[in-house]
Design a protein around this motif. Structure first.
Motif, PDB file in Angstrom:
ATOM      1  N   UNK A 181    -128.513  13.536 -32.351  1.00 51.62           N
ATOM      2  CA  UNK A 181    -129.081  12.374 -31.426  1.00 51.62           C
ATOM      3  C   UNK A 181    -128.727  11.002 -32.242  1.00 51.62           C
ATOM      4  N   UNK A 182    -127.738  10.293 -31.572  1.00 55.35           N
ATOM      5  CA  UNK A 182    -127.416   8.758 -32.119  1.00 55.35           C
ATOM      6  C   UNK A 182    -128.213   7.858 -31.517  1.00 55.35           C
ATOM      7  N   UNK A 183    -128.772   6.895 -32.269  1.00 58.38           N
ATOM      8  CA  UNK A 183    -129.564   5.789 -31.738  1.00 58.38           C
ATOM      9  C   UNK A 183    -129.198   4.532 -32.472  1.00 58.38           C
ATOM     10  N   UNK A 184    -129.482   3.445 -31.570  1.00 60.91           N
ATOM     11  CA  UNK A 184    -129.164   2.144 -32.604  1.00 60.91           C
ATOM     12  C   UNK A 184    -129.967   0.827 -31.959  1.00 60.91           C
ATOM     13  N   UNK A 185    -130.875   0.329 -32.763  1.00 54.77           N
ATOM     14  CA  UNK A 185    -131.589  -0.867 -32.275  1.00 54.77           C
ATOM     15  C   UNK A 185    -130.555  -2.173 -32.600  1.00 54.77           C
ATOM     16  N   UNK A 193    -124.178 -10.509 -32.503  1.00 60.45           N
ATOM     17  CA  UNK A 193    -124.856  -9.244 -32.536  1.00 60.45           C
ATOM     18  C   UNK A 193    -125.214  -8.409 -33.860  1.00 60.45           C
ATOM     19  N   UNK A 194    -126.413  -7.956 -34.318  1.00 62.07           N
ATOM     20  CA  UNK A 194    -126.739  -7.368 -35.540  1.00 62.07           C
ATOM     21  C   UNK A 194    -127.097  -5.890 -35.007  1.00 62.07           C
ATOM     22  N   UNK A 195    -126.601  -4.863 -35.295  1.00 62.47           N
ATOM     23  CA  UNK A 195    -127.071  -3.616 -34.989  1.00 62.47           C
ATOM     24  C   UNK A 195    -127.162  -2.478 -36.266  1.00 62.47           C
ATOM     25  N   UNK A 196    -128.200  -1.568 -36.191  1.00 58.82           N
ATOM     26  CA  UNK A 196    -128.364  -0.486 -37.045  1.00 58.82           C
ATOM     27  C   UNK A 196    -127.990   0.779 -36.466  1.00 58.82           C
ATOM     28  N   UNK A 197    -126.727   1.503 -36.592  1.00 58.81           N
ATOM     29  CA  UNK A 197    -126.591   2.848 -35.999  1.00 58.81           C
ATOM     30  C   UNK A 197    -127.208   3.913 -36.801  1.00 58.81           C
ATOM     31  N   UNK A 198    -127.948   4.645 -36.076  1.00 55.14           N
ATOM     32  CA  UNK A 198    -128.627   5.885 -36.845  1.00 55.14           C
ATOM     33  C   UNK A 198    -128.028   7.225 -36.223  1.00 55.14           C
ATOM     34  N   UNK A 202    -132.714  10.646 -38.098  1.00 56.25           N
ATOM     35  CA  UNK A 202    -133.418   9.567 -38.741  1.00 56.25           C
ATOM     36  C   UNK A 202    -132.422   8.883 -40.163  1.00 56.25           C
ATOM     37  N   UNK A 203    -131.186   9.087 -40.052  1.00 60.52           N
ATOM     38  CA  UNK A 203    -130.355   8.522 -41.278  1.00 60.52           C
ATOM     39  C   UNK A 203    -129.893   7.269 -40.703  1.00 60.52           C
ATOM     40  N   UNK A 204    -129.724   6.034 -41.344  1.00 59.83           N
ATOM     41  CA  UNK A 204    -128.919   4.984 -41.178  1.00 59.83           C
ATOM     42  C   UNK A 204    -127.504   5.152 -41.243  1.00 59.83           C
ATOM     43  N   UNK A 205    -126.567   5.289 -40.369  1.00 60.27           N
ATOM     44  CA  UNK A 205    -125.212   5.659 -40.413  1.00 60.27           C
ATOM     45  C   UNK A 205    -124.286   4.657 -40.973  1.00 60.27           C
ATOM     46  N   UNK A 206    -124.436   3.498 -40.299  1.00 60.55           N
ATOM     47  CA  UNK A 206    -123.924   2.054 -40.562  1.00 60.55           C
ATOM     48  C   UNK A 206    -124.319   0.873 -40.413  1.00 60.55           C
ATOM     49  N   UNK A 207    -123.844  -0.136 -40.830  1.00 64.48           N
ATOM     50  CA  UNK A 207    -124.042  -1.629 -40.652  1.00 64.48           C
ATOM     51  C   UNK A 207    -123.137  -2.190 -39.462  1.00 64.48           C
ATOM     52  N   UNK A 208    -123.587  -2.755 -38.558  1.00 74.17           N
ATOM     53  CA  UNK A 208    -122.484  -3.517 -37.569  1.00 74.17           C
ATOM     54  C   UNK A 208    -122.837  -5.018 -37.375  1.00 74.17           C
ATOM     55  N   UNK A 209    -121.935  -5.696 -37.153  1.00 78.51           N
ATOM     56  CA  UNK A 209    -122.061  -7.164 -36.901  1.00 78.51           C
ATOM     57  C   UNK A 209    -120.917  -7.564 -35.750  1.00 78.51           C
ATOM     58  N   UNK A 210    -121.243  -8.050 -34.652  1.00 77.30           N
ATOM     59  CA  UNK A 210    -120.278  -8.317 -33.797  1.00 77.30           C
ATOM     60  C   UNK A 210    -120.367  -9.706 -33.292  1.00 77.30           C
ATOM     61  N   UNK A 211    -119.179 -10.363 -32.906  1.00 78.25           N
ATOM     62  CA  UNK A 211    -119.023 -11.740 -32.466  1.00 78.25           C
ATOM     63  C   UNK A 211    -118.503 -11.910 -31.249  1.00 78.25           C
ATOM     64  N   UNK A 212    -118.824 -12.398 -29.984  1.00 78.07           N
ATOM     65  CA  UNK A 212    -118.200 -12.732 -28.844  1.00 78.07           C
ATOM     66  C   UNK A 212    -117.957 -13.882 -28.334  1.00 78.07           C
TER      67      UNK A 212
END
Length: 255
Positions: free
Chosen positions: A81-85, A98-103, A106-116
Motif C-alpha cells: 500500500x502507498x499512501x500520502x497525507x 503543497x506539502x506531502x509525505x508519501x508513505x 508504514x515507512x515514509x518514502x519521500x518528502x514532496x513539495x509542489x508549487x502551482x
C-alpha cells in the motif's frame, strides 16, 4: 519527442487529447449545468480533479484557500500500500503550495513539495491553463527528483470536462539522472449534484524506450460542501511486466 515545442503546439496537442473524451464537442459550454464535486481542478470553468495525480488546489485559487487530503493506493498483485497525507494552501491569488509525505506501508518514502500557478482562461472561459513544479527527496536512495508540467482544463459541455498535464521529469538531479516524459489526461462526467464519474490515465515515457501507465476509472462523491471521497479501481503496467490491479481512494476536506 522534439527537443523544443512551441507554446501554441503544446496547447493544441492537449486540446486535441481533451476533446477525445467528449461525445459532443463544446456543446452547451456554460457553467449552469450540474455542479460536479467539491474536489476541483478549476472552479471557472467547473472541472473536477483527478484522484491519483491531483492538483495543488484548483487553477484560479484564491489566497488563503486551504485543503487537507489523503491518497491511498493498494496494489492487489503485490499486496503493498502507498499512501500520502497532503496539505495545500493558496499563497496568493493564482499561486498554491503543497506539502506531502508519501508513505509505502508504514515507512515514509519521500518528502514532496509542489508549487502551482494559473496563467488564465482560454476559449471564452471554456478552458483554463497553468503550470506545476514538483520536487521530491527519496529518503532511501538519497536522490532528488523534479517535475515540470503544463496543465490544461477544458469544459466540454454542461456535464463533460477534461484535464490534461504534459511535461518532463528529471529522475535524479545528479549527473546519472535521466529525463522522463509525462502525459496525464482525465475525462469526467457530472452524473448528479453529488456524484462525478471519471477516467484517469497517467503515463511515463523513458529515454531508453521503456514506458509505464496507470488507468484508473473513478467515482467522486460529495458528503458535504467541503468534503469529498474519491474511489477508484484500475490497472497499472510497466513496459516489460504483466498488468497489476490497483484500488485507490482519496478523502478531501477543503476550508
Amino acid at each position: 519527442m522534439p527537443a523544443v515545442l512551441s507554446k501554441h503546439s503544446i496547447i493544441a496537442g492537449l486540446l486535441a487529447s481533451s476533446l477525445s473524451f467528449a461525445p459532443h464537442v463544446l456543446a452547451n459550454t456554460d457553467d449552469t449545468g450540474i455542479e460536479g464535486d467539491t474536489a476541483l481542478s478549476s472552479e471557472k470553468p467547473h472541472i473536477p480533479e483527478p484522484m491519483v495525480f491531483d492538483l495543488v488546489r484548483p487553477l484560479g485559487v484564491q489566497q488563503g484557500e486551504a485543503e487537507v487530503n489523503a491518497l491511498m493506493l493498494h496494489n492487489l498483485s503485490e499486496s503493498h500500500t502507498e499512501w500520502a497525507p497532503e496539505f495545500e494552501i493558496g499563497l496568493l491569488d493564482d499561486l498554491a503550495l503543497e506539502l506531502e509525505l508519501p508513505f509505502e506501508n508504514s515507512r515514509i518514502e519521500a518528502y514532496k513539495v509542489a508549487l502551482q500557478g494559473t496563467w488564465g482562461s482560454l476559449l471564452n472561459r471554456r478552458a483554463i491553463h497553468g503550470w506545476q513544479l514538483i520536487g521530491y527527496y527519496n529518503r532511501e536512495r538519497h536522490t532528488y527528483t523534479f517535475d515540470a508540467l503544463y496543465i490544461l482544463g477544458l469544459r466540454l459541455g454542461s456535464r463533460f470536462s477534461s484535464l490534461s498535464m504534459m511535461g518532463l521529469r528529471r529522475d535524479d538531479l545528479n549527473a546519472d539522472g535521466a529525463f522522463v516524459g509525462l502525459f496525464n489526461t482525465s475525462g469526467f462526467y457530472d452524473f448528479s449534484q453529488q456524484v462525478t464519474l471519471g477516467l484517469e490515465m497517467n503515463t511515463e515515457f523513458h529515454a531508453n524506450g521503456k514506458w509505464n501507465y496507470l488507468l484508473m476509472p473513478q467515482l467522486h462523491y460529495d458528503f458535504a460542501s467541503h468534503t469529498t471521497l474519491q474511489l477508484g479501481a484500475g490497472v497499472t503496467k510497466d513496459h516489460n511486466r504483466k498488468p497489476e490491479f490497483m484500488t485507490g481512494l482519496r478523502l478531501i476536506y477543503a476550508f
